[in-house]
Motif scaffolding. Structure first.
Motif, PDB file in Angstrom:
ATOM      1  N   ALA A  86       0.868  -1.186   0.000  1.00 23.12           N
ATOM      2  CA  ALA A  86       0.000   0.000   0.000  1.00 23.12           C
ATOM      3  C   ALA A  86       0.903   1.233   0.000  1.00 23.12           C
ATOM      4  CB  ALA A  86      -0.919  -0.018   1.218  1.00 23.12           C
ATOM      5  N   ASN A  87       1.195   1.749  -1.187  1.00 22.76           N
ATOM      6  CA  ASN A  87       2.168   2.824  -1.345  1.00 22.76           C
ATOM      7  C   ASN A  87       1.534   4.209  -1.176  1.00 22.76           C
ATOM      8  OD1 ASN A  87       4.741   3.857  -1.866  1.00 22.76           O
ATOM      9  ND2 ASN A  87       4.347   4.033  -4.056  1.00 22.76           N
ATOM     10  N   LYS A  88       2.403   5.217  -1.083  1.00 21.92           N
ATOM     11  CA  LYS A  88       2.035   6.627  -0.913  1.00 21.92           C
ATOM     12  C   LYS A  88       1.303   6.862   0.409  1.00 21.92           C
ATOM     13  CE  LYS A  88       1.842   7.470  -5.901  1.00 21.92           C
ATOM     14  NZ  LYS A  88       1.156   8.125  -7.033  1.00 21.92           N
ATOM     15  N   SER A  89       1.707   6.075   1.414  1.00 19.29           N
ATOM     16  CA  SER A  89       1.096   6.230   2.739  1.00 19.29           C
ATOM     17  C   SER A  89       1.484   7.558   3.392  1.00 19.29           C
ATOM     18  CB  SER A  89       1.500   5.070   3.654  1.00 19.29           C
ATOM     19  OG  SER A  89       2.905   5.045   3.840  1.00 19.29           O
ATOM     20  N   ASP A  90       2.568   8.192   2.915  1.00 23.66           N
ATOM     21  CA  ASP A  90       2.976   9.489   3.455  1.00 23.66           C
ATOM     22  C   ASP A  90       1.962  10.578   3.124  1.00 23.66           C
ATOM     23  OD1 ASP A  90       4.048   8.907   0.773  1.00 23.66           O
ATOM     24  OD2 ASP A  90       4.746  10.979   0.831  1.00 23.66           O
ATOM     25  N   MET A  91       1.066  10.293   2.177  1.00 25.59           N
ATOM     26  CA  MET A  91       0.051  11.265   1.778  1.00 25.59           C
ATOM     27  C   MET A  91      -1.294  10.974   2.435  1.00 25.59           C
ATOM     28  SD  MET A  91       1.049  11.480  -2.277  1.00 25.59           S
ATOM     29  CE  MET A  91       0.027  12.923  -2.576  1.00 25.59           C
ATOM     30  N   VAL A  92      -1.308   9.966   3.342  1.00 19.08           N
ATOM     31  CA  VAL A  92      -2.543   9.596   4.039  1.00 19.08           C
ATOM     32  C   VAL A  92      -2.397   9.996   5.507  1.00 19.08           C
ATOM     33  CG1 VAL A  92      -4.057   7.710   4.700  1.00 19.08           C
ATOM     34  CG2 VAL A  92      -2.948   7.673   2.463  1.00 19.08           C
ATOM     35  N   PHE A  93      -3.306  10.808   5.994  1.00 23.79           N
ATOM     36  CA  PHE A  93      -3.198  11.313   7.369  1.00 23.79           C
ATOM     37  C   PHE A  93      -4.246  10.712   8.300  1.00 23.79           C
ATOM     38  CE2 PHE A  93      -1.719  14.569   4.384  1.00 23.79           C
ATOM     39  CZ  PHE A  93      -0.405  14.690   4.790  1.00 23.79           C
ATOM     40  N   ASP A  94      -5.014   9.766   7.800  1.00 24.82           N
ATOM     41  CA  ASP A  94      -6.020   9.087   8.617  1.00 24.82           C
ATOM     42  C   ASP A  94      -5.689   7.597   8.648  1.00 24.82           C
ATOM     43  OD1 ASP A  94      -8.203   8.068   9.905  1.00 24.82           O
ATOM     44  OD2 ASP A  94      -9.700   8.956   8.571  1.00 24.82           O
ATOM     45  N   ASP A  95      -5.335   7.088   9.831  1.00 25.23           N
ATOM     46  CA  ASP A  95      -4.950   5.682   9.949  1.00 25.23           C
ATOM     47  C   ASP A  95      -6.074   4.727   9.567  1.00 25.23           C
ATOM     48  OD1 ASP A  95      -2.443   6.415  10.777  1.00 25.23           O
ATOM     49  OD2 ASP A  95      -2.898   6.247  12.932  1.00 25.23           O
ATOM     50  N   GLU A  96      -7.314   5.214   9.653  1.00 20.27           N
ATOM     51  CA  GLU A  96      -8.454   4.361   9.313  1.00 20.27           C
ATOM     52  C   GLU A  96      -8.433   3.937   7.843  1.00 20.27           C
ATOM     53  OE1 GLU A  96     -10.972   2.990  11.134  1.00 20.27           O
ATOM     54  OE2 GLU A  96      -9.680   3.567  12.810  1.00 20.27           O
ATOM     55  N   VAL A  97      -7.807   4.768   7.004  1.00 20.67           N
ATOM     56  CA  VAL A  97      -7.764   4.456   5.571  1.00 20.67           C
ATOM     57  C   VAL A  97      -7.043   3.125   5.346  1.00 20.67           C
ATOM     58  CG1 VAL A  97      -6.860   5.170   3.321  1.00 20.67           C
ATOM     59  CG2 VAL A  97      -7.877   6.865   4.865  1.00 20.67           C
ATOM     60  N   PHE A  98      -5.868   2.962   5.957  1.00 20.34           N
ATOM     61  CA  PHE A  98      -5.110   1.716   5.794  1.00 20.34           C
ATOM     62  C   PHE A  98      -5.811   0.550   6.470  1.00 20.34           C
ATOM     63  CE2 PHE A  98      -1.718  -1.206   7.300  1.00 20.34           C
ATOM     64  CZ  PHE A  98      -1.320  -1.682   6.057  1.00 20.34           C
ATOM     65  N   GLU A  99      -6.405   0.800   7.657  1.00 20.15           N
ATOM     66  CA  GLU A  99      -7.098  -0.272   8.368  1.00 20.15           C
ATOM     67  C   GLU A  99      -8.295  -0.783   7.567  1.00 20.15           C
ATOM     68  OE1 GLU A  99      -6.047  -1.811  11.061  1.00 20.15           O
ATOM     69  OE2 GLU A  99      -4.276  -0.507  10.977  1.00 20.15           O
ATOM     70  N   ASN A 100      -9.044   0.124   6.975  1.00 21.23           N
ATOM     71  CA  ASN A 100     -10.180  -0.288   6.136  1.00 21.23           C
ATOM     72  C   ASN A 100      -9.698  -1.045   4.896  1.00 21.23           C
ATOM     73  OD1 ASN A 100     -12.082   0.864   7.855  1.00 21.23           O
ATOM     74  ND2 ASN A 100     -12.041   2.853   6.797  1.00 21.23           N
ATOM     75  N   PHE A 101      -8.579  -0.596   4.347  1.00 21.96           N
ATOM     76  CA  PHE A 101      -7.979  -1.270   3.185  1.00 21.96           C
ATOM     77  C   PHE A 101      -7.639  -2.720   3.540  1.00 21.96           C
ATOM     78  CE2 PHE A 101      -3.993  -2.390   0.927  1.00 21.96           C
ATOM     79  CZ  PHE A 101      -4.460  -2.364  -0.379  1.00 21.96           C
ATOM     80  N   LYS A 102      -7.020  -2.911   4.719  1.00 21.96           N
ATOM     81  CA  LYS A 102      -6.664  -4.257   5.152  1.00 21.96           C
ATOM     82  C   LYS A 102      -7.891  -5.131   5.364  1.00 21.96           C
ATOM     83  CE  LYS A 102      -4.010  -3.748   8.763  1.00 21.96           C
ATOM     84  NZ  LYS A 102      -3.126  -4.170   9.867  1.00 21.96           N
ATOM     85  N   LYS A 103      -8.921  -4.557   5.980  1.00 19.70           N
ATOM     86  CA  LYS A 103     -10.140  -5.340   6.240  1.00 19.70           C
ATOM     87  C   LYS A 103     -10.773  -5.833   4.940  1.00 19.70           C
ATOM     88  CE  LYS A 103     -11.309  -3.067  10.617  1.00 19.70           C
ATOM     89  NZ  LYS A 103     -12.257  -2.153  11.321  1.00 19.70           N
ATOM     90  N   ARG A 104     -10.788  -4.978   3.945  1.00 21.70           N
ATOM     91  CA  ARG A 104     -11.392  -5.370   2.661  1.00 21.70           C
ATOM     92  C   ARG A 104     -10.566  -6.467   1.976  1.00 21.70           C
ATOM     93  NH1 ARG A 104     -12.413   0.038  -0.645  1.00 21.70           N
ATOM     94  NH2 ARG A 104     -13.385  -1.442  -2.114  1.00 21.70           N
ATOM     95  N   LEU A 105      -9.237  -6.390   2.112  1.00 17.56           N
ATOM     96  CA  LEU A 105      -8.399  -7.442   1.544  1.00 17.56           C
ATOM     97  C   LEU A 105      -8.496  -8.727   2.356  1.00 17.56           C
ATOM     98  CD1 LEU A 105      -5.146  -5.558   0.450  1.00 17.56           C
ATOM     99  CD2 LEU A 105      -6.989  -6.398  -0.979  1.00 17.56           C
ATOM    100  N   ASN A 106      -8.658  -8.588   3.684  1.00 13.49           N
ATOM    101  CA  ASN A 106      -8.872  -9.770   4.526  1.00 13.49           C
ATOM    102  C   ASN A 106     -10.113 -10.527   4.076  1.00 13.49           C
ATOM    103  OD1 ASN A 106      -7.806  -8.068   7.593  1.00 13.49           O
ATOM    104  ND2 ASN A 106      -6.594  -9.129   6.043  1.00 13.49           N
ATOM    105  N   ALA A 107     -11.141  -9.763   3.727  1.00 15.49           N
ATOM    106  CA  ALA A 107     -12.398 -10.375   3.268  1.00 15.49           C
ATOM    107  C   ALA A 107     -12.204 -11.122   1.950  1.00 15.49           C
ATOM    108  CB  ALA A 107     -13.468  -9.295   3.099  1.00 15.49           C
ATOM    109  N   LEU A 108     -11.173 -10.726   1.196  1.00 18.33           N
ATOM    110  CA  LEU A 108     -10.873 -11.403  -0.069  1.00 18.33           C
ATOM    111  C   LEU A 108      -9.930 -12.590   0.124  1.00 18.33           C
ATOM    112  CD1 LEU A 108     -10.310  -8.291  -2.391  1.00 18.33           C
ATOM    113  CD2 LEU A 108     -12.313  -9.786  -2.333  1.00 18.33           C
TER     114      LEU A 108
END
Length: 427
Positions: free
Chosen positions: A281-303
């Motif tokens: 999950a690249n360009k994380s330096d441009m993301v200031f809300d940790d929930e964005v990555f956590e939600n990303f992981k949850k959706r991939l976990n579901a896959l």
């Protein structure tokens, strides 16, 4: 310039002709035959050169012809063989016969060789046709012609890890920070127009080769965008690092991008789709809300993707990059190196028959025998010389020409023509 396809013409050397010669010396005016054999031609051999990275050289030179053998001479002197022609190709080159599109060889190891065209053998001199009843043969064999064909070369990069993802997600930047590769980097789509290779050297891990493959988009398996031309470069990789832009600054959903790319892989090759993947999950330096990555992981976990295969990184700041590379290196130790699988129906089968003939009946009822076999036979004999004519008839019988004529319906007294030579058929 990166060139990954080329079409070339290759021809092996013709064999030298055997000699018709008789020993003529002082006090020996009627010596026996002493014509030597002709030399064999040279083969055309492909050899892998690990220092080559593209097929660019074949853009300037498309014709490769090996030297022919030298003809025989008197005193039983054999002609010299022609030199083999070695043609260097990059490691990872697939050699195809252009006419059939069948795969002749997978050139995947440094120093590997493959004889793409077999040379013609030298013809026998008249001394070889001497028998107790034929003591002065006045004929010899011509050299066998070499093989010739058009070849298609396809280069598939050899890398342990392939970087996969949509355009402009940061694959080139990631390669540049973990290796000495210097790919072109800019903030627009399809900055990378050619694959780039780099050796990943991170402290504490075994080095490995990583390829930055140009961005793949929807429809790539059908040739959309840069298409299949670059999908095939991923075929040799042992695993994939799937890079997604988690920042969403271009308005795309990273999970949707991930799914679409994998759908293209599946359309192209199920084996490629099933290859081990790590998600970066690249360009994380441009993301200031940790929930964005956590939600990303949850959706991939579901896959069905485990957290251990999902990494939050920033290629620009180096955040998480070392951990990502260490996991890739660890996984490579568990994945065996496998050869490119070639289906049996895709393999080229070299024809064993070098000389063939056809039999047709013309409007006058003459049986016409044509083909390379006919040309070679007629050039080997003197039809006006009895011993030579007997040899001619023997070859026609041994090669099955007489039998084929009978099966074609020929009758005694019918005419048979080979080039400009005609004779009546008698069983």
């Amino acid at each position: 310039m990166f060139i990954d396809r080329a079409k070339i013409f290759v021809k092996s050397g013709d064999g030298g002709s055997g000699a018709v010669s008789f020993r003529r010396e002082k006090y020996i005016p009627l010596g026996g035959p002493d014509g030597g054999d002709g030399g064999a031609g040279g083969d055309v051999i492909f050899v892998v050169d690990a220092n080559m990275t593209t097929l660019l050289d074949f853009s300037y030179s498309r014709k490769f012809v090996a030297k022919g053998g030298v003809g025989g001479s008197g005193s039983k002197c054999y002609g010299k063989d022609g030199e083999d022609l070695y043609v260097k190709v990059p490691m990872g080159t697939i050699v195809r016969d252009l006419e059939t599109d069948k795969i002749m060889c997978d050139m995947s190891h440094d120093g590997q060789t493959y004889r793409v065209c077999k040379a013609g053998q030298g013809g026998k001199g008249n001394v070889k046709f001497c028998t107790p009843t034929r003591q002065a043969p006045n004929f010899a064999e011509p050299g066998m012609p070499g093989e010739e064909r058009w070849i298609k070369l396809e280069l598939k990069l050899l890398a342990d890890v392939g970087l996969l993802g949509f355009p402009n997600v940061g694959k080139s930047t990631l390669l540049s920070v973990v290796s000495k590769a210097r790919p072109k980097i800019a903030n627009y789509h399809f900055t990378t127009l050619k694959p780039n290779l780099g050796v990943v050297s991170v402290k504490g891990i075994q080095s490995f080769v990583m390829a930055d493959i140009p961005g793949i988009i929807e429809g790539a398996a059908e040739g959309v965008g840069l298409g299949i031309g670059f999908l095939r470069h991923i075929e040799r990789t042992r695993m994939l690092i799937h890079v997604v832009d988690i920042s969403g600054i271009e308005g795309r959903d990273p999970v949707d991008d991930f799914i679409k790319i994998n759908e293209e892989l599946k359309k192209y090759s199920v084996k490629l789709w099933d290859r081990p993947q790590i998600i970066a999950a690249n360009k994380s330096d441009m993301v200031f809300d940790d929930e964005v990555f956590e939600n990303f992981k949850k959706r991939l976990n579901a896959l069905g993707y485990d957290d251990s295969k999902i990494f939050k990184i920033s290629a620009v700041t180096n955040q998480g990059v070392e951990a990502l590379m260490k996991e890739a290196a660890r996984m490579l130790t568990t994945i065996p190196v496998t050869e490119l699988v070639i289906k049996e129906e895709d393999k080229f089968v070299r024809e064993q028959k070098r000389f063939t003939y056809t039999i047709e009946v013309d409007e006058q009822g003459t049986y016409v025998v044509e083909g390379s076999f006919v040309d070679r036979l007629l050039s080997a004999v003197n039809i006006n010389e009895p011993d030579s004519l007997k040899y001619f008839q023997k070859v026609l019988k041994n090669k099955g020409v007489f039998k084929a004529l009978v099966e074609k319906g020929i009758q005694d007294g019918d005419l048979v023509r080979l080039d400009n030579f005609e004779f009546e058929f008698l069983q």
